[in-house]
Design a protein around this motif. Structure first.
Motif, mmCIF file in Angstrom:
data_model
loop_
_atom_site.group_PDB
_atom_site.id
_atom_site.type_symbol
_atom_site.label_atom_id
_atom_site.label_comp_id
_atom_site.label_asym_id
_atom_site.label_seq_id
_atom_site.Cartn_x
_atom_site.Cartn_y
_atom_site.Cartn_z
ATOM 1 N N ALA A 190 44.572 44.144 22.429
ATOM 2 C CA ALA A 190 43.262 43.904 23.022
ATOM 3 C C ALA A 190 42.943 42.420 23.068
ATOM 4 C CB ALA A 190 42.193 44.623 22.213
ATOM 5 N N SER A 191 42.273 42.029 24.122
ATOM 6 C CA SER A 191 41.789 40.659 24.228
ATOM 7 C C SER A 191 40.404 40.586 23.584
ATOM 8 C CB SER A 191 41.703 40.241 25.692
ATOM 9 O OG SER A 191 40.707 40.994 26.356
ATOM 10 N N GLN A 192 39.871 39.384 23.465
ATOM 11 C CA GLN A 192 38.534 39.233 22.921
ATOM 12 C C GLN A 192 37.514 39.946 23.807
ATOM 13 O OE1 GLN A 192 37.908 35.023 22.413
ATOM 14 N NE2 GLN A 192 38.771 35.064 20.349
ATOM 15 N N TYR A 193 37.706 39.883 25.110
ATOM 16 C CA TYR A 193 36.804 40.566 26.041
ATOM 17 C C TYR A 193 36.857 42.083 25.836
ATOM 18 C CZ TYR A 193 34.618 42.041 30.408
ATOM 19 O OH TYR A 193 33.796 42.633 31.343
ATOM 20 N N GLN A 218 33.705 44.448 24.800
ATOM 21 C CA GLN A 218 33.304 45.628 25.583
ATOM 22 C C GLN A 218 33.267 46.877 24.716
ATOM 23 O OE1 GLN A 218 36.112 45.646 28.916
ATOM 24 N NE2 GLN A 218 34.328 45.505 30.242
ATOM 25 N N GLU A 219 34.295 47.070 23.893
ATOM 26 C CA GLU A 219 34.347 48.241 23.011
ATOM 27 C C GLU A 219 33.178 48.227 22.030
ATOM 28 O OE1 GLU A 219 35.477 51.706 21.045
ATOM 29 O OE2 GLU A 219 36.113 50.934 22.988
ATOM 30 N N TYR A 271 35.301 42.642 13.780
ATOM 31 C CA TYR A 271 36.170 42.250 14.890
ATOM 32 C C TYR A 271 37.592 42.740 14.648
ATOM 33 C CZ TYR A 271 39.033 39.451 17.997
ATOM 34 O OH TYR A 271 39.957 39.065 18.935
ATOM 35 N N GLN A 272 38.103 42.521 13.444
ATOM 36 C CA GLN A 272 39.486 42.916 13.125
ATOM 37 C C GLN A 272 39.657 44.426 13.204
ATOM 38 O OE1 GLN A 272 41.760 40.433 12.657
ATOM 39 N NE2 GLN A 272 43.207 42.087 12.962
ATOM 40 N N TYR A 273 38.662 45.179 12.718
ATOM 41 C CA TYR A 273 38.718 46.633 12.776
ATOM 42 C C TYR A 273 38.798 47.125 14.214
ATOM 43 C CZ TYR A 273 37.274 51.497 12.304
ATOM 44 O OH TYR A 273 37.214 52.868 12.391
ATOM 45 N N ILE A 274 37.927 46.598 15.063
ATOM 46 C CA ILE A 274 37.923 47.013 16.469
ATOM 47 C C ILE A 274 39.215 46.586 17.148
ATOM 48 C CG2 ILE A 274 36.764 46.751 18.702
ATOM 49 C CD1 ILE A 274 34.147 46.299 17.104
ATOM 50 N N HIS A 275 39.652 45.359 16.904
ATOM 51 C CA HIS A 275 40.882 44.850 17.515
ATOM 52 C C HIS A 275 42.077 45.716 17.135
ATOM 53 C CE1 HIS A 275 44.418 42.257 17.980
ATOM 54 N NE2 HIS A 275 43.760 41.784 19.033
ATOM 55 N N ASP A 276 42.187 46.054 15.854
ATOM 56 C CA ASP A 276 43.304 46.886 15.400
ATOM 57 C C ASP A 276 43.212 48.310 15.954
ATOM 58 O OD1 ASP A 276 44.203 44.712 14.003
ATOM 59 O OD2 ASP A 276 43.487 45.425 12.049
ATOM 60 N N LYS A 304 28.142 50.382 19.965
ATOM 61 C CA LYS A 304 27.475 49.463 19.031
ATOM 62 C C LYS A 304 26.894 50.197 17.825
ATOM 63 C CE LYS A 304 24.014 45.781 19.215
ATOM 64 N NZ LYS A 304 24.333 44.869 18.325
ATOM 65 N N LYS A 305 26.242 51.316 18.010
ATOM 66 C CA LYS A 305 25.649 52.052 16.890
ATOM 67 C C LYS A 305 26.718 52.515 15.906
ATOM 68 C CE LYS A 305 21.432 53.710 18.999
ATOM 69 N NZ LYS A 305 20.591 54.871 19.277
#
Length: 73
Positions: free
Chosen positions: A52-55, A59-60, A42-47, A65-66
């Motif tokens: 970015a919001s949780q939504y 979505q990202e 989560y932190q990697y994607i958020h950064d 996902k793979k």
């Protein structure tokens, strides 16, 4: 109360109920996706996509996902 105001009030109430259902579904979807994700992921994607919001993070993650599942955190 005349017919026009009665139907207007009913329309507004129906619109509010539908909007509430859509919002509730979006929150439920976001919670389901994030609950299966590690904090590091989560932190990697958020950064990566900040701000970015949780939504947005959910979505990202679902779009790529793979890629994110193949990363080691």
């Amino acid at each position: 109360m005349n017919k026009i105001s009665k139907y207007t009030l009913q329309s507004i109430i129906i619109a509010i109920v539908i909007a509430g259902c859509i919002y509730g579904g979006r929150v439920e979807y976001t919670d389901d996706v994030l609950s299966g994700m590690s904090l590091e992921k989560y932190q990697y994607i958020h950064d990566r996509i900040a701000p970015a919001s949780q939504y947005d993070v959910a979505q990202e993650y679902m779009k790529n996902k793979k890629f994110y599942d193949s990363k080691i955190y």
